[in-house]
Design a protein around this motif. Structure first.
Motif, PDB file in Angstrom:
ATOM      1  N   GLY A 136      55.310   7.001  16.209  1.00 42.97           N
ATOM      2  CA  GLY A 136      54.635   7.426  17.380  1.00 42.97           C
ATOM      3  C   GLY A 136      55.662   8.308  18.339  1.00 42.97           C
ATOM      4  O   GLY A 136      55.704   8.364  19.678  1.00 42.97           O
ATOM      5  N   GLY A 137      56.943   8.554  17.722  1.00 41.26           N
ATOM      6  CA  GLY A 137      57.826   9.295  18.531  1.00 41.26           C
ATOM      7  C   GLY A 137      58.889   8.516  19.384  1.00 41.26           C
ATOM      8  O   GLY A 137      60.099   9.031  19.725  1.00 41.26           O
ATOM      9  N   VAL A 138      58.681   7.212  18.926  1.00 35.57           N
ATOM     10  CA  VAL A 138      59.840   6.261  19.642  1.00 35.57           C
ATOM     11  C   VAL A 138      60.702   5.778  18.338  1.00 35.57           C
ATOM     12  O   VAL A 138      60.121   5.291  17.358  1.00 35.57           O
ATOM     13  N   PRO A 139      61.976   5.931  18.720  1.00 36.76           N
ATOM     14  CA  PRO A 139      63.023   5.479  17.806  1.00 36.76           C
ATOM     15  C   PRO A 139      62.787   3.913  17.297  1.00 36.76           C
ATOM     16  O   PRO A 139      62.573   3.370  18.294  1.00 36.76           O
ATOM     17  N   LEU A 140      63.020   3.848  16.025  1.00 37.33           N
ATOM     18  CA  LEU A 140      62.957   2.250  15.498  1.00 37.33           C
ATOM     19  C   LEU A 140      64.130   1.814  15.113  1.00 37.33           C
ATOM     20  O   LEU A 140      65.011   2.699  14.757  1.00 37.33           O
ATOM     21  N   ALA A 141      64.533   0.534  15.516  1.00 35.30           N
ATOM     22  CA  ALA A 141      65.678  -0.205  14.995  1.00 35.30           C
ATOM     23  C   ALA A 141      65.997  -0.138  13.582  1.00 35.30           C
ATOM     24  O   ALA A 141      65.139  -0.419  12.858  1.00 35.30           O
ATOM     25  N   THR A 142      67.104   0.169  13.081  1.00 35.60           N
ATOM     26  CA  THR A 142      67.515  -0.160  11.842  1.00 35.60           C
ATOM     27  C   THR A 142      68.819  -1.024  11.295  1.00 35.60           C
ATOM     28  O   THR A 142      69.394  -1.184  12.398  1.00 35.60           O
ATOM     29  N   VAL A 143      68.689  -1.563  10.260  1.00 38.16           N
ATOM     30  CA  VAL A 143      69.730  -2.457  10.000  1.00 38.16           C
ATOM     31  C   VAL A 143      70.248  -2.319   8.585  1.00 38.16           C
ATOM     32  O   VAL A 143      69.534  -1.757   7.533  1.00 38.16           O
ATOM     33  N   ASN A 144      71.286  -2.694   8.018  1.00 39.86           N
ATOM     34  CA  ASN A 144      71.773  -2.841   6.785  1.00 39.86           C
ATOM     35  C   ASN A 144      71.954  -4.188   6.273  1.00 39.86           C
ATOM     36  O   ASN A 144      72.366  -4.392   5.057  1.00 39.86           O
ATOM     37  N   ALA A 145      71.917  -5.026   6.870  1.00 41.88           N
ATOM     38  CA  ALA A 145      72.241  -6.740   6.780  1.00 41.88           C
ATOM     39  C   ALA A 145      71.481  -7.412   7.622  1.00 41.88           C
ATOM     40  O   ALA A 145      71.270  -7.093   8.773  1.00 41.88           O
ATOM     41  N   THR A 146      71.249  -8.799   7.000  1.00 40.90           N
ATOM     42  CA  THR A 146      70.529  -9.928   8.084  1.00 40.90           C
ATOM     43  C   THR A 146      71.196 -11.151   7.444  1.00 40.90           C
ATOM     44  O   THR A 146      71.617 -11.265   6.305  1.00 40.90           O
ATOM     45  N   ASP A 147      71.297 -12.170   8.129  1.00 40.22           N
ATOM     46  CA  ASP A 147      71.811 -13.436   7.956  1.00 40.22           C
ATOM     47  C   ASP A 147      71.218 -14.379   8.615  1.00 40.22           C
ATOM     48  O   ASP A 147      70.207 -14.256   9.269  1.00 40.22           O
TER      49      ASP A 147
END
Length: 545
Positions: free
Chosen positions: A522-533
């Motif tokens: 909806g036009g709002v930027p989303l957070a992205t990741v490349n790792a999780t722990d």
């Protein structure tokens, strides 16, 4: 009157003497001698002869209590969301019967395990998927309480043969030093098999084993239901497992997809071979396995937009194929008494194609399923499929995986010991697998996020190449023999081998667009990741007898 009384008493006395004389002439039956249990020293401590037989039996067991704390990223109702603590009580009974014969020792071994477990992590989806446990169904207990009932071992050994339910001969380290085995690496402690082991002397032996393939299957990638809107949907209970393959009409024009039944059938056993060496300094093993992958026929047809559901002259699609996965593994155990009595080091590595459960890449996150994550509500899930059906050819495109693990056991004192564990692994899919399935998904009406023609496609975690780290350490106190009181801490990290995905922990939505390389909703930027722990802490009190 006195005369009559005297006659009666005299007659009775006479009869008594006569009866006693006759009884003395009868044979006397002696009491059977008591057969006491005798110690059997031929096979080590604890064995005794079963009365009336030449079979030696040892009865042993285990009682265990465990508690654990695990990280959680959510408080939702699914997947134990919000649960931090878990508990388990376990009982084990072992029966080991051995008889000496002209062909060597005849052995039968049976192990039963019963457990009641609750809460985070200690309720095992892996055990449930492999039919070793059953869940509670209450409002507050669903997915949080579980009973574990398992014939862990039931095998016969005779003249070099092993037949029954036993540990796979492919495995070597098999989490030997861990409180709860979760480092990356193969560990199928219970499977059905028929094997022959030849010994050559000087510590060398070789084994050929025919093993049950069911306990080595990671699902072939598929959807939940035939014709589902999203072909990147994990299959669900009772909904089947389907995957799309391009279908053409009589003129060879693509008109839709045939939904292939991707549930694997038991048609051929796995073949395992192992070469082992045992010596005073330790042991070493090289093993290999061949594993069949197969699919069923097309079960339904989904037309492309603009084509009728029923095509004159019918439709055709490529026939299902059978492929063979394989894996190899090497390991060594080195005893290190010059550091401290009881010290030992394991090193092991495994590589497989279409045989993920032989490399053990999914051990920490959960096996017998298409995806898993390091903690409830974590940023994204790993995908584990052994193969993806190419939607254009119908052939199986096999994934590859590999793992390495090292584990060192050190005795600080005779009553105190620690294990240090480190493992790493990677899994990758065929270059065209993800794009091909995504493209066909778009053609049958899937969301554009799942089509390689859409920019959002790059931020989907499905069928992405990944890597994992699982490491930990323990401290165990044994104040008396066969009693362990210990604690273990573990750290796990999963990461993409390249690129980024939408952080489902912070933004559990499907992006609707991409602006300047950033996914948006909806036009709002989303957070992205490349790792999780995540991390876990566990404790154990255990008594073996």
């Amino acid at each position: 009157m006195k005369l009559v009384k005297s006659l009666l008493l005299g007659s009775a006395a006479g009869l008594t003497v006569m009866a006693g004389a006759q009884a003395a002439d009868l044979p006397v039956r002696k009491a059977a001698p008591v057969e006491y249990v005798r110690i059997c020293s031929a096979y080590g401590a604890g064995f005794f002869f079963i009365p009336g037989t030449d079979t030696c039996l040892r009865v042993s067991g285990r009682a265990r209590f465990e508690a654990g704390y695990t990280q959680s990223y959510q408080r939702g109702s699914a997947n134990n969301g919000g649960d931090l603590m878990g508990y388990r009580g376990l009982g084990r009974l072992n029966l080991d019967a051995r008889t000496q014969t002209a062909y060597g020792t005849l052995r039968a071994f049976v192990r039963f395990e019963l457990a009641s477990r609750t809460g985070a992590y200690l309720t095992s989806g892996t055990a449930q998927r492999a039919a070793n446990a059953f869940p509670a169904l209450g409002v507050d207990t669903f997915g949080r309480a579980q009973q574990y009932v398992n014939v862990d071992k039931a095998f016969i050994q005779f003249a070099g043969f092993t037949a029954g339910r036993a540990a796979s001969f492919y495995d070597f380290y098999a989490h030997d030093f861990e409180i709860i085995g979760t480092s990356l690496g193969s560990d199928v402690s219970s499977t059905n098999l028929l094997a022959y082991t030849a010994t050559f002397g000087n510590g060398f032996s070789a084994t050929l084993s025919v093993e049950d393939p069911v306990f080595r299957r990671t699902p072939i990638f598929g959807t939940g239901t035939a014709g589902a809107a999203s072909q990147f949907q994990v299959f669900g209970a009772g909904s089947g497992n389907f995957t799309p393959v391009i279908a053409v009409n009589a003129a060879g024009v693509p008109v839709g997809v045939a939904n292939y039944d991707a549930i694997q059938r038991s048609r051929m056993p796995d073949f395992v071979g192992a070469l082992r060496y045992d010596a005073a300094w330790g042991s070493a093993q090289i093993s290999a396995a061949v594993h069949e992958l197969n699919t069923g026929n097309a079960s339904s047809f989904t037309p492309f937009p603009g084509f009728p559901a029923s095509i004159p002259g019918g439709v055709t699609a490529p026939r299902p194929t059978t492929e063979y996965g394989w894996a190899v593994q090497g390991g060594v155990k080195v005893n290190l008494p010059f550091i401290a009595a009881g010290d030992a080091l394991y090193l092991q590595g495994s590589y497989g194609v279409g045989a993920q459960l032989y490399t053990g890449y999914s051990t920490y996150n959960g096996s017998y399923t298409s995806s898993g994550n390091v903690a409830p509500g974590s940023s994204f899930s790993n995908w584990y499929s052994d193969a993806v059906i190419d939607p254009f050819t119908g052939k199986l495109d096999l994934s590859s995986s590999w793992t390495v693990v090292g584990s060192y056991l050190h005795y600080w004192a005779p009553e105190w010991r620690s294990a240090f564990i480190g493992s790493y692994g990677e899994q990758s899919f065929g270059k065209g697998s993800r794009a091909g399935v995504g493209l066909v998904s778009g053609l049958v009406g899937a969301s554009l996020i799942l089509s390689p023609t859409a920019s959002q496609f790059a931020f989907s975690n499905v069928l992405r190449d990944t890597n994992q780290i699982v490491a930990g350490a323990s401290l165990i106190w044994s104040p008396v023999r066969d009693l362990d009181i210990g604690v273990e801490g573990l750290y796990a990290r999963q990461a993409l081998s390249n690129g980024r995905v939408v952080d489902q922990n912070k933004n559990p939505v499907t992006p609707t667009g991409v602006v300047n390389g950033v996914p948006t909703f909806g036009g709002v930027p989303l957070a992205t990741v490349n790792a999780t722990d995540s991390f876990q802490v566990r404790m154990r009190v255990q008594r073996d007898f």
